[in-house]
Motif scaffolding. Structure first.
Motif, mmCIF file in Angstrom:
data_model
loop_
_atom_site.group_PDB
_atom_site.id
_atom_site.type_symbol
_atom_site.label_atom_id
_atom_site.label_comp_id
_atom_site.label_asym_id
_atom_site.label_seq_id
_atom_site.Cartn_x
_atom_site.Cartn_y
_atom_site.Cartn_z
ATOM 1 N N TYR A 58 -81.110 -57.266 -14.776
ATOM 2 C CA TYR A 58 -81.616 -56.457 -13.975
ATOM 3 C C TYR A 58 -80.756 -55.090 -13.846
ATOM 4 C CZ TYR A 58 -83.258 -54.011 -9.360
ATOM 5 O OH TYR A 58 -83.704 -53.215 -8.621
ATOM 6 N N GLY A 59 -79.378 -55.245 -13.942
ATOM 7 C CA GLY A 59 -78.472 -54.173 -13.829
ATOM 8 C C GLY A 59 -78.515 -53.021 -15.009
ATOM 9 N N ILE A 62 -81.756 -51.017 -14.502
ATOM 10 C CA ILE A 62 -81.614 -50.187 -13.720
ATOM 11 C C ILE A 62 -80.876 -49.116 -13.830
ATOM 12 C CG2 ILE A 62 -80.887 -49.653 -11.288
ATOM 13 C CD1 ILE A 62 -83.746 -51.076 -11.424
ATOM 14 N N LEU A 88 -87.811 -53.205 -10.833
ATOM 15 C CA LEU A 88 -87.715 -53.077 -9.303
ATOM 16 C C LEU A 88 -88.445 -54.091 -8.595
ATOM 17 C CD1 LEU A 88 -86.130 -51.477 -7.014
ATOM 18 C CD2 LEU A 88 -87.597 -49.955 -7.225
ATOM 19 N N HIS A 139 -78.461 -54.178 -3.550
ATOM 20 C CA HIS A 139 -78.737 -54.312 -4.853
ATOM 21 C C HIS A 139 -78.267 -55.608 -5.526
ATOM 22 C CE1 HIS A 139 -79.195 -49.905 -4.716
ATOM 23 N NE2 HIS A 139 -78.071 -49.737 -4.143
ATOM 24 N N ALA A 143 -81.102 -57.884 -7.600
ATOM 25 C CA ALA A 143 -80.711 -58.605 -8.867
ATOM 26 C C ALA A 143 -80.973 -60.134 -8.950
ATOM 27 C CB ALA A 143 -79.196 -57.986 -9.135
#
Length: 179
Positions: A58-59, A62, A88, A139, A143
């Motif tokens: 996910y990091g 984004i 997201l 966050h 994640a």
């Protein structure tokens, strides 16, 4: 009192984030109950793995979304926007499993949507806490939700039906006609 408007604006933003998070979690538990239970079981069994998988998948998505303006070409920018907002959205749905997990501990005998609501309220209050919650924990939760989504594989159908704690009313007896 020029600062009153600023304080009220910050309060309104926090209330909006609270309602958005809560709405996504309860809606995901209501629309996809088997997937939400699978996400909660992933948090039961492997919470650290879900978080690490989420951070490493996910990091970068984004970060790519945040640097979208630096990319060349309109088609690539649109693709990055689509993938970033999709990640997201998946993170919000997956973190609904964390809300459900917390809600199961708060009220084990309630319906699934009530567990998601109660757990979501507690989780959203933690995540909208200024600084620590909104800059870090939010966050990490998104994640880990993305990681729980990937680890539970909700797109694969399971062979056995899930035990839903849904109260099904008894059938209504038919009324004989008088004619």
């Amino acid at each position: 009192m020029p600062y009153t408007g600023i304080v009220l604006a910050i309060l309104a933003v926090h209330a909006a984030v609270f309602l958005i998070l809560l709405g996504h979690w309860v809606a995901s538990a209501g629309m996809f109950p088997q997937a939400a239970r699978a996400f909660a079981e992933t948090y039961d069994r492997r919470p650290l793995r879900a978080t690490l998988v989420g951070i490493f998948t996910y990091g970068p998505l984004i970060l790519l979304l945040l640097n979208n303006a630096k990319l060349p070409g309109g088609g690539l920018r649109f693709l990055v926007l689509f993938v970033g907002f999709g990640a997201l959205f998946i993170g919000l749905i997956g973190s609904g499993g964390l809300a459900l997990r917390i809600g199961r501990n708060l009220c084990p005998n309630a319906d699934t949507w009530q567990q998601a609501l109660r757990g979501g309220v507690m989780l959203a209050l933690v995540l909208i806490t200024p600084l620590l919650g909104s800059l870090f924990l939010l966050h990490i939760a998104l994640a880990s939700g993305f990681g729980a989504f990937l680890l539970s594989k909700p797109w694969k159908s399971s062979a056995e039906p899930a035990n839903a704690n849904v109260n099904v009313p008894p059938p209504v007896p038919s009324v004989p006609s008088l004619s």
